[in-house]
Design a protein around this motif. Structure first.
Motif, short mmCIF file in Angstrom:
data_model
loop_
_atom_site.label_atom_id
_atom_site.label_comp_id
_atom_site.label_asym_id
_atom_site.label_seq_id
_atom_site.Cartn_x
_atom_site.Cartn_y
_atom_site.Cartn_z
N GLY A 241 0.81 -1.22 0.00
CA GLY A 241 0.00 0.00 0.00
C GLY A 241 0.84 1.26 0.00
N ALA A 242 1.94 1.23 0.77
CA ALA A 242 2.80 2.41 0.83
C ALA A 242 3.49 2.68 -0.50
N VAL A 243 4.08 1.64 -1.10
CA VAL A 243 4.84 1.85 -2.33
C VAL A 243 3.93 2.12 -3.52
N TRP A 244 2.77 1.47 -3.58
CA TRP A 244 1.85 1.74 -4.69
C TRP A 244 1.20 3.12 -4.54
N GLY A 245 0.93 3.52 -3.29
CA GLY A 245 0.42 4.88 -3.08
C GLY A 245 1.44 5.92 -3.49
N LEU A 246 2.71 5.69 -3.16
CA LEU A 246 3.77 6.61 -3.57
C LEU A 246 3.90 6.65 -5.08
N THR A 247 3.80 5.50 -5.73
CA THR A 247 3.89 5.46 -7.19
C THR A 247 2.73 6.21 -7.82
N GLY A 248 1.53 6.01 -7.29
CA GLY A 248 0.35 6.67 -7.86
C GLY A 248 0.39 8.17 -7.73
#
Length: 282
Positions: A241-248
């Motif tokens: 969730g953290a890394v995909w949120g940062l990517t988005g």
């Protein structure tokens, strides 16, 4: 475009993901056998090398080597591939193309994740089966194994998407992704039991998603433990969730391209100011 505008055009979010998913699979339809080969070479070499000492260290060590090698296959097949793919799309203008369509950024990210997750299954399966035969490890597959495999894929895929979307060239993305893969494999008890590692590496491993990925696979494939497998999956979900949120949020999309196009048009407009007259005033 907003989500409401997309729906008015008949392009729902699920339809966008499905179309982009097929596009990604079509792009790799000829090269996936080579992907399987390259994706399992490094893990099998790791099994052959680490298996030399693991056999004399007991069954627990061989289980670590097997699940750590499967984790390495996941990192190579998802993180490295997605990083190169996103860097390629950024370099050749594909992001600008998709941003000009009624397509949401999240749909592209989710479609890429799904496509490369499916493409990674053959290399992961071959590594698991051959590794268990070479190391003489008995597989006891838990019903939670598919769920653990999915959550093991998510953080590495998200990290690859972030690296690729922020890299200037495909070479830069490949180098950064490979370096992070090697660091994640070395930082903590991924392929080596914790009692054979320095205490510093064991402590660093608490911040390494690859450690939890290997643990979840071990607790669902070789030494089933439903509680610990679900606990590892929960930690992986937080990392994902953290890394995909940062990517988005950090991935350049329509707003940037609109600002850049506006700046370009402004620069191209001829100046309306009259040139200064030379010579004495009348």
């Amino acid at each position: 475009m907003s989500a409401t505008r997309d729906e008015r055009l008949g392009l729902g979010f699920a339809g966008q993901v499905w179309d982009l998913f097929r596009i990604q699979l079509t792009n790799w339809r000829w090269s996936w056998p080579q992907m399987v080969l390259t994706g399992m070479l490094a893990p099998l070499v790791s099994i052959a090398a680490l298996g030399l000492f693991a056999r004399s260290s007991g069954p627990a060590a061989t289980e670590y080597v097997l699940t750590g090698s499967v984790t390495m296959a996941i990192l190579f097949e998802t993180q490295n591939r997605i990083a190169s793919n996103f860097a390629f799309m950024r370099g050749n203008g594909a992001f600008e193309y998709y941003a000009a369509l009624p397509v949401r950024r999240e749909a592209l990210i989710l479609a890429t994740l799904a496509a490369f997750s499916i493409l990674s299954v053959p290399a992961v399966a071959v590594t698991l089966l051959l590794g268990s035969a070479l190391l003489d490890v008995r597989l006891t597959v838990s019903p939670l194994a598919p769920l653990c495999l999915l959550f093991a894929l998510l953080p590495s895929a998200g990290l690859g998407a972030f690296i690729g979307s922020r890299s200037g060239t495909i070479e830069q993305a490949s180098s950064l992704s490979l370096a992070s893969t090697l660091l994640m494999m070395a930082a903590g008890p991924v392929a080596v039991p914790p009692d054979m590692l320095p205490g510093v590496l064991v402590q660093i491993g608490h911040l390494n998603p690859a450690v939890y990925a290997a643990d979840s696979l071990r607790h669902s494939l070789t030494s089933p433990d439903g509680v610990r497998a679900l606990a590892d999956a929960a930690v992986l979900a937080v990392f994902a969730g953290a890394v995909w949120g940062l990517t988005g949020t950090r991935m350049h999309w329509r707003a940037r391209y609109r600002r850049r196009d506006l700046a370009t048009r402004t620069d191209e407009q001829p100046s309306r100011e009259q040139p200064l007259r030379k010579g004495p005033l009348p």
